[in-house]
Write a protein that holds these residues in place. Structure first.
Motif, short mmCIF file in Angstrom:
data_model
loop_
_atom_site.label_atom_id
_atom_site.label_comp_id
_atom_site.label_asym_id
_atom_site.label_seq_id
_atom_site.Cartn_x
_atom_site.Cartn_y
_atom_site.Cartn_z
N GLY A 163 -4.09 122.32 -3.06
CA GLY A 163 -2.95 121.49 -3.40
C GLY A 163 -3.16 120.01 -3.13
O GLY A 163 -2.19 119.25 -3.07
N TRP A 178 -5.23 118.06 -5.06
CA TRP A 178 -5.57 117.36 -6.31
C TRP A 178 -4.97 118.11 -7.48
O TRP A 178 -4.93 119.34 -7.50
CB TRP A 178 -7.08 117.29 -6.50
CG TRP A 178 -7.48 116.65 -7.80
CD1 TRP A 178 -7.59 115.32 -8.05
CD2 TRP A 178 -7.80 117.31 -9.03
NE1 TRP A 178 -7.95 115.10 -9.36
CE2 TRP A 178 -8.08 116.31 -9.99
CE3 TRP A 178 -7.86 118.65 -9.41
CZ2 TRP A 178 -8.43 116.61 -11.30
CZ3 TRP A 178 -8.19 118.96 -10.72
CH2 TRP A 178 -8.48 117.95 -11.65
N ARG A 179 -4.47 117.33 -8.43
CA ARG A 179 -4.01 117.90 -9.68
C ARG A 179 -4.19 116.85 -10.77
O ARG A 179 -4.12 115.65 -10.50
CB ARG A 179 -2.55 118.32 -9.58
CG ARG A 179 -1.58 117.19 -9.24
CD ARG A 179 -0.15 117.70 -9.21
NE ARG A 179 0.78 116.65 -8.84
CZ ARG A 179 2.10 116.83 -8.87
NH1 ARG A 179 2.60 117.99 -9.24
NH2 ARG A 179 2.90 115.84 -8.51
N SER A 184 -2.20 112.88 -3.74
CA SER A 184 -2.60 112.88 -2.33
C SER A 184 -3.53 111.72 -2.04
O SER A 184 -4.05 111.04 -2.94
CB SER A 184 -3.29 114.20 -1.98
OG SER A 184 -4.50 114.33 -2.72
N TRP A 214 -10.06 121.17 -3.91
CA TRP A 214 -8.84 120.41 -3.65
C TRP A 214 -7.67 120.94 -4.45
O TRP A 214 -6.52 120.93 -3.99
CB TRP A 214 -9.08 118.94 -3.97
CG TRP A 214 -9.86 118.23 -2.90
CD1 TRP A 214 -10.29 118.74 -1.72
CD2 TRP A 214 -10.28 116.87 -2.93
NE1 TRP A 214 -10.97 117.79 -1.01
CE2 TRP A 214 -10.97 116.62 -1.72
CE3 TRP A 214 -10.16 115.83 -3.85
CZ2 TRP A 214 -11.52 115.39 -1.41
CZ3 TRP A 214 -10.70 114.59 -3.55
CH2 TRP A 214 -11.38 114.37 -2.35
N HIS A 215 -7.96 121.40 -5.69
CA HIS A 215 -6.88 121.93 -6.51
C HIS A 215 -6.30 123.21 -5.90
O HIS A 215 -5.07 123.43 -5.92
CB HIS A 215 -7.41 122.20 -7.92
CG HIS A 215 -6.36 122.67 -8.88
ND1 HIS A 215 -5.34 121.85 -9.33
CD2 HIS A 215 -6.15 123.87 -9.47
CE1 HIS A 215 -4.57 122.51 -10.16
NE2 HIS A 215 -5.03 123.74 -10.26
N ARG A 216 -7.16 124.04 -5.35
CA ARG A 216 -6.68 125.27 -4.70
C ARG A 216 -5.89 124.96 -3.44
O ARG A 216 -4.95 125.68 -3.11
CB ARG A 216 -7.87 126.17 -4.37
CG ARG A 216 -8.54 126.80 -5.58
CD ARG A 216 -9.69 127.69 -5.15
NE ARG A 216 -10.26 128.40 -6.30
CZ ARG A 216 -11.29 129.25 -6.20
NH1 ARG A 216 -11.85 129.47 -5.01
NH2 ARG A 216 -11.74 129.85 -7.28
#
Length: 204
Positions: free
Chosen positions: A68, A70-71, A10, A64-66
């Motif tokens: 979507g 950032w991963r 992203s 951010w991971h939750r």
């Protein structure tokens, strides 16, 4: 960039990766230009700020991971759960160290160099030969300046011309509440002649 984020990352993740790269470049400044001595109190404050910023970054990444946004990318995707548990403290420690170098040295050095007050201090110096591969071969060890990332390098001709033993010198530079930047060292003379300035040799 793919080592820090996935190719389809992203916009937020790419901005974060760019910011971390800039921090890594900024951390190189005090390692390459070893002319600044930070104030002791500011070093402790910078460490606290680095821990707070690292913790805030971790919370931001978790959010951010939750959502979507950032991963993880790069080799992290191929690590086993055990290896990830071992690597995570190292990544956190490295991030804190990079932040600390920028907050304790890079930014204060730039501030002091351009906005600090001109100072001159009398002290003594001793000739010193660099022992590590990345250190200068010919240095002056200053009595009142004892810091692991400070070196005052001199030319070989000036080094050989200096007598052994303690040398009375005057430090010239700038000082702020964040630390001291040393620009030059002058030998003190007993007569009325002008002191000899010892400038840093130009980079190769």
């Amino acid at each position: 960039m793919n080592a820090l984020c996935a190719p389809d990352a992203s916009r937020q993740q790419r901005w974060l990766a760019c910011g971390f790269l800039l921090l890594m470049l900024g951390a190189l400044a005090p390692i390459l230009v070893r002319s600044f001595v930070p104030a002791t109190g500011w070093q402790r404050m910078a460490l606290v700020l680095s821990l707070v910023l690292a913790a805030a970054t971790g919370l931001l990444l978790r959010r951010w991971h939750r959502l979507g946004l950032w991963r993880p990318g790069g080799p992290w995707l191929h690590y086993s759960p055990r290896k990830r548990c071992l690597m995570l403290p190292l990544c956190v420690a490295f991030t804190v160290f990079i932040l600390w170098l920028n907050l304790a040295l890079t930014l204060p050095m730039a501030y002091t160099r351009w906005l600090g007050q001109e100072v001159q201090q009398s002290t003594t110096a001793h000739k010193k030969r660099g022992s590590s591969r990345r250190a200068c071969s010919h240095q002056l060890r200053l009595t009142h300046v004892d810091y692991w990332l400070f070196e005052f390098c001199v030319d070989r001709s000036d080094f050989d011309a200096l007598p052994d033993g303690p040398l009375p010198v005057d430090l010239q530079g700038r000082r702020s509440m964040l630390g001291t930047w040393v620009r030059a060292v002058q030998l003190q003379r007993g007569d009325n002649t002008d002191p000899d300035p010892l400038q840093r040799p130009p980079p190769p």
